[in-house]
Design an enzyme around this catalytic site. Structure first.
Site, PDB file in Angstrom:
ATOM      1  CG  ASP A 221      31.446   2.701 -18.077  1.00 48.17           C
ATOM      2  OD1 ASP A 221      31.005   3.682 -18.701  1.00 48.17           O
ATOM      3  OD2 ASP A 221      30.795   2.107 -17.197  1.00 48.17           O
TER       4      ASP A 221
ATOM      5  CG  HIS B 129      34.797  -0.578 -15.284  1.00 45.64           C
ATOM      6  ND1 HIS B 129      34.467  -0.203 -14.007  1.00 45.64           N
ATOM      7  CD2 HIS B 129      33.639  -0.503 -16.003  1.00 45.64           C
ATOM      8  CE1 HIS B 129      33.178   0.082 -13.941  1.00 45.64           C
ATOM      9  NE2 HIS B 129      32.641  -0.071 -15.139  1.00 45.64           N
TER      10      HIS B 129
ATOM     11  CG  ASP C  70      31.698   3.370 -13.753  1.00 45.71           C
ATOM     12  OD1 ASP C  70      31.583   4.147 -12.783  1.00 45.71           O
ATOM     13  OD2 ASP C  70      30.865   2.471 -14.002  1.00 45.71           O
TER      14      ASP C  70
ATOM     15  CG  ASN D 212      28.040   3.462 -11.209  1.00 44.54           C
ATOM     16  OD1 ASN D 212      28.401   3.666 -12.362  1.00 44.54           O
ATOM     17  ND2 ASN D 212      27.808   2.242 -10.751  1.00 44.54           N
ATOM     18  CG  HIS D 213      31.984   0.967 -10.528  1.00 50.68           C
ATOM     19  ND1 HIS D 213      32.220  -0.223  -9.889  1.00 50.68           N
ATOM     20  CD2 HIS D 213      30.924   0.749 -11.340  1.00 50.68           C
ATOM     21  CE1 HIS D 213      31.354  -1.136 -10.286  1.00 50.68           C
ATOM     22  NE2 HIS D 213      30.549  -0.573 -11.176  1.00 50.68           N
TER      23      HIS D 213
HETATM   24 MN   LIG Z   1      30.502   0.975 -15.468  1.00 52.32          MN
END
Ligand SMILES: [Mn+2]
Length: 264
Positions: A21, A23, A50, A76-77
């Site tokens: 991820d 982010h 993500d 999912n984000h």
């Molecule tokens: Mn994540």
């Protein structure tokens, strides 16, 4: 129509590097790419999803997704942002948000600080992310899915499943949210190589690489041939206070797609 599945061509001349991820910690990731001598002329970087939330540079995602050497599955984000802003990709439009319920993330404040134009560009870019990427390599096929492959599906079955027009939001949840691979796996140092026919493995593919769940001891974990490489590389940039309290320091893990047990 959003592209729900992406099959990359064989990379004849460079490496296919997979990262956990991101982010929104893009500057921090750039330093890691320098460390492994990433060459955008021949190498490709594939993210497990993500791309946004938490990190201050989440809005920069649009600059990365236009690069021909950068690919990512939907996390999912990323999905939560699209859903929260009611700009679903077509494959979600006909389905209820009920399934998602408590699964929506609530870390999208960075998004509301962007200009309208920038917001549109981010949503358009994220809505085009596939649910699964297939990487052909000289060592076999490698799959990339953010969280999990639903039980009972081999890789060709998964591809058929996600490309089916009947796919519902409920069907998507395991791919984006399931924690089985990351929580039931074991550190690769503690498990031998994948055993052929292991019921925990996904058939039809050498291995599947996941993110989503930060491994307990920040090492690469494996469940059958499902490998979780998410070790929280973004934490130092996005959540330094939290990161400082961890027993096992978070760090980026980059792997050659062919050998996910062996971080670069
Ligand atoms: Mn994540």
């Amino acid at each position: 129509m959003a592209e729900v599945f992406k099959r990359l061509p064989l990379n004849e001349s460079g490496r296919d590097i997979v990262v956990g991820d991101i982010h929104g910690a893009f500057s921090s990731l750039e330093q890691e790419l320098e460390r492994v001598d990433f060459d955008p002329a021949v190498d490709r970087l594939i993210c497990v999803g993500d791309l946004v939330d938490r990190g201050a540079e989440s809005g920069n995602v649009i600059h990365w997704l236009v690069e021909p050497w950068f690919h990512s599955v939907l996390g999912n984000h990323d999905a939560s942002l699209i859903l929260s802003e009611s700009r679903f990709p077509e494959w979600l439009q006909n389905h209820s948000r009920v399934c998602l319920g408590e699964h929506l993330c609530h870390e999208h404040n960075w998004f509301r600080a962007l200009s309208d134009l920038h917001q549109d560009a981010v949503l358009d870019a994220l809505a085009r992310l596939p649910l699964a990427i297939e990487i052909p390599t000289r060592e076999g096929l490698v799959g990339v899915v953010h969280a999990s492959v639903p039980p009972g599906l081999d890789w060709p079955g998964l591809v058929t499943h996600i490309c089916a027009s009947s796919l519902s939001l409920c069907d998507m949840l395991p791919l984006l949210w399931d924690r089985e691979a990351g929580s039931r796996g074991m550190p690769v140092a503690d498990v031998g190589p994948p055993v052929p026919g292991d019921p925990q493995s996904v058939g039809g593919v050498s291995h599947v690489i996941h993110g989503h769940t930060i491994t307990y001891d920040r090492t690469v974990w494996r469940l059958g041939n499902r490998v979780t490489i998410e070790t929280g590389g973004w934490l130092a940039a996005a959540r330094p206070d939290f990161e400082a309290r961890l027993s096992w320091p978070a760090h980026w893990t980059l792997v050659d797609a062919r050998y996910p047990d062996q971080p670069l």
